[in-house]
Design an enzyme around this catalytic site. Structure first.
Site, PDB file in Angstrom:
ATOM      1  N   GLU A 175      -6.942  -4.806   4.457  1.00 48.62           N
ATOM      2  CA  GLU A 175      -7.052  -5.883   4.058  1.00 48.62           C
ATOM      3  C   GLU A 175      -7.995  -5.204   2.886  1.00 48.62           C
ATOM      4  O   GLU A 175      -8.793  -6.567   2.398  1.00 48.62           O
ATOM      5  CB  GLU A 175      -6.830  -7.279   4.635  1.00 48.62           C
ATOM      6  CG  GLU A 175      -5.673  -7.738   5.350  1.00 48.62           C
ATOM      7  CD  GLU A 175      -4.611  -8.076   4.729  1.00 48.62           C
ATOM      8  OE1 GLU A 175      -4.228  -8.159   3.298  1.00 48.62           O
ATOM      9  OE2 GLU A 175      -3.071  -7.510   5.473  1.00 48.62           O
ATOM     10  N   THR A 191       1.037  -0.867  -0.203  1.00 49.99           N
ATOM     11  CA  THR A 191       0.099  -0.090   0.272  1.00 49.99           C
ATOM     12  C   THR A 191       0.980   1.622  -0.199  1.00 49.99           C
ATOM     13  O   THR A 191       1.514   1.170   0.738  1.00 49.99           O
ATOM     14  CB  THR A 191      -0.946  -0.318   1.130  1.00 49.99           C
ATOM     15  OG1 THR A 191      -1.425  -1.102   1.247  1.00 49.99           O
ATOM     16  CG2 THR A 191      -2.044   1.245   1.279  1.00 49.99           C
ATOM     17  N   GLY A 214       2.434  -2.701   8.988  1.00 50.97           N
ATOM     18  CA  GLY A 214       2.916  -3.170   9.614  1.00 50.97           C
ATOM     19  C   GLY A 214       3.823  -4.132   9.817  1.00 50.97           C
ATOM     20  O   GLY A 214       4.805  -4.301   9.305  1.00 50.97           O
TER      21      GLY A 214
END
Lengths: 436, 216
Positions: free
Chosen positions: A419, A138, A177
């Protein structure tokens, strides 16, 4: 507590039989019980305050420390099955494993996308945590629409290497993350350019931090993004690369290859690039169901203990006896069971698909993709709404972090956008339905 | 849907309901039959998909809109259909799983939970479709509302047992309100005493700021 005891005496069925039945396939009750008890028994848990009382840095440090001890202990115990390992690590770290994306995205992507040579070179290092990785896809200005990703990897003949660059602000890798402070390696999705042509999105292995000092390498800017609603330990980061050079063999080349002359060859179906994402989405459906079941457990037990108001005999009423409280909580209870059963079926379909031959996998991919997208959207949005109902049903005490309900709701809240945004995911399901 | 219309084999069992042909129900007599709930959700999804399919064919025949523009223009309805399809999947998966239970007492309570889930989902905000397609009448909906209350009463004695069956360890729940022994108030107080703010009897902010103010 005498009230809870009385409730348990009223039960008309064998609780253990229901537990075994409901978790019969995926969850392996006995194994999960044994592993989690082993994790909870470790003395490390008595050495710190509850996490709610730690500031951001102490929180992160505690979780890294616990994650390292947990992985050591898991090795000592010989836990090799990846599902069992995640259960053990999750129990050990209150589900905040500092290496969770390393295990759930980084390693599986290497397994799926690396050539045999790359596999030999990186898998053992990754499995032994000699490198700690995450998955960078992303970008700051681009979420679900992967075709618009701007990060580029340009092949340079003279040095037999790729030059990787985030050419604009919006190309900055944002949100992954465990990127902010933890990872020293990333799988980076970038637009490949070779011999002047764009060859689409490809995965690259990029080292971002020095192995000895953990300093960012030259050309790398990396850090944590702003504070989030929850996920203090998620360590979500941003990453900018300015003309960072990596050897040609650090493009993961099982599905597509660039040779010494810069010739690009497609070797497999590019849709397999998204298989890791699919695996993650399937497991999220289980997690969402479990989170709702936890919220419901907390609210129902507390409603059995809590007394308030009075009946016409002047006695205080057990909250759970109020029809209005039942109206709040029993749908949550039934929905928890419904979601666990639905996940169970989804997982069965998923495992059947993955056990098929490669061409059959591709044929069935749209179905499992649509189903997992839709179920992830439904389980996260409904569970988020219902966990809030559970929180409110506990009155003021439900507002305490120590109630456990605040954390559950915030994790589910995050789940509605990560997600894949739920509206986008439901549109994927709709497209599939139209095709059918 | 076109595959169904042409009598072709569907790739996936998750959309097998598109091939069903039955459309008429006599709901009131069927309420105790759990399969009935699966059928009415499937019927609703099928009707929605069929209507959308017909609408899109008409648009394609009468305008020069691209498929993308058509999808965008109808995206609110399409997402509604996707939700309804997923509800159908959840209801069917739940039912298929519980109907194979061998223990009768477990079966009994799971049946109640299934029915509660189905009735609740139906009553939530989706009744419009059921009425529009005459799958349910206003009388049946009233009946279902009563059924919902009956089910809550039936489930009530087993509520704690049903959450115990999730088998969460106290450490996993990490909740002072939800711990297994139910000693909630003791746990709340103990957790409050651990708050680092209570380490000193007088907070430094008092000495640093407020004390001088009080002296004035």
């Amino acid at each position: 507590n005498v009230h809870l005891l009385r409730e348990r005496q009223k039960t008309t069925f064998d609780i253990e039989k229901l537990t075994q039945f409901i978790y019969s396939d995926y969850f392996e009750v006995d194994a999960r019980r044994k592993l989690s008890r082993q994790a909870y028994d470790h003395p490390i848990h008595d050495t710190h305050l509850p996490l709610e009382y730690l500031d951001s840095n102490d929180y992160y440090e505690t979780l890294v420390r616990k994650s390292i001890i947990a992985t050591d202990e898991a090795e000592k115990l010989g836990i090799s099955d990846s599902k069992h390992l995640m259960w053990y690590l999750g129990a050990f770290t209150e589900e905040r494993v500092a290496f969770s994306l390393h295990l759930r995205m980084f390693v599986p992507t290497i397994v799926m996308m690396a050539t045999d040579e790359q596999y030999q070179q990186y898998l053992e290092l990754a499995k032994k945590f000699k490198i700690i990785g995450t998955y960078c896809q992303t970008e700051l200005g681009h979420g679900s629409d992967l075709r618009r990703l701007e990060t580029i990897a340009v092949f340079e003949h003279s040095s037999d290497s790729f030059i990787i660059d985030t050419p604009t602000i919006t190309a900055t890798k944002f949100w992954p993350g465990y990127l902010g402070r933890t990872a020293n390696y990333v799988i980076l999705m970038a637009q490949l350019y070779t011999n002047g042509k764009n060859c689409g999105l490809q995965p690259f292995l990029v080292q971002i931090r020095d192995f000895n000092t953990h300093e960012p390498l030259p050309g790398i800017e990396v850090g944590e993004i702003s504070g989030r609603l929850a996920h203090e330990a998620g360590d979500n980061g941003y990453l900018r690369l300015t003309n960072v050079r990596i050897p040609r063999n650090q493009m993961l080349m099982r599905l597509a290859n660039v040779d010494r002359n810069g010739n690009f060859t497609r070797l497999g179906d590019s849709r397999l690039v998204y298989a890791t994402m699919l695996t993650m989405r399937v497991s999220l459906c289980a997690y969402n169901a479990i989170l709702l079941a936890r919220a419901t457990t907390i609210a129902i037990r507390y409603s059995a203990v809590r007394y308030q108001g009075q009946n016409d005999k002047g006695n205080e009423m057990q909250i759970l006896d109020y029809p209005l409280q039942q109206d709040k909580l029993f749908p949550c209870l039934a929905t928890s069971y419904a979601f666990i059963c639905s996940f169970s079926r989804l997982n069965q379909i998923y495992e059947n698909v993955m056990a098929s031959k490669p061409d059959e996998i591709l044929q069935q991919l749209p179905d499992i993709h649509s189903l997992s997208a839709g179920l992830k959207a439904m389980t996260s949005s409904i569970s988020e709404r219902m966990s809030q109902i559970c929180r409110l049903s506990c009155g003021g005490h439900g507002y305490l972090i120590s109630s456990g309900l605040v954390g559950i709701r915030l994790i589910l809240d995050a789940g509605c956008t990560y997600e894949g945004d739920n509206s986008v995911l439901l549109q994927q399901t709709a497209k599939y339905l139209l095709k059918m | 849907y076109q595959q169904c219309e042409n009598g072709e084999e569907l790739i996936s069992p998750t959309v097998a309901y598109l091939k069903e042909t039955a459309t008429i129900f006599s709901p009131i007599s069927n309420i105790s039959n759990l399969e009935y709930y699966c059928k009415i959700f499937e019927l609703r999804a099928r009707r929605l998909i069929k209507d959308m399919y017909t609408k899109l064919l008409e648009i394609a025949a009468s305008t020069s809109q691209s498929p993308y523009e058509t999808f965008l223009e109808n995206s609110i309805e399409l997402v509604h259909i996707a939700r309804c399809h997923m509800e159908t999947f959840i209801i069917r998966s739940f039912y298929d799983k519980i109907k194979v239970t061998s223990d009768s007492s477990v079966q009994n309570i799971l049946n109640q939970l299934f029915e509660l889930f189905a009735v609740y989902t139906l009553l939530q905000n989706q009744t419009y479709d059921f009425v529009k397609f005459t799958i349910l009448s206003a009388d049946t909906i009233e009946l279902l509302k009563k059924r919902y209350q009956q089910l809550c009463t039936k489930i009530r004695p087993n509520a704690v047992g049903l959450v115990d069956a999730f088998d969460f360890h106290d450490k996993e729940l990490n909740s002072v309100l939800g711990q297994y022994d139910g000693d909630v108030y003791e746990a709340l107080l103990e957790r409050a005493r651990l708050n680092p703010s209570n380490k000193t009897k007088i907070h430094p902010a008092w000495n640093n700021n407020l004390l001088s103010l009080m002296k004035e």
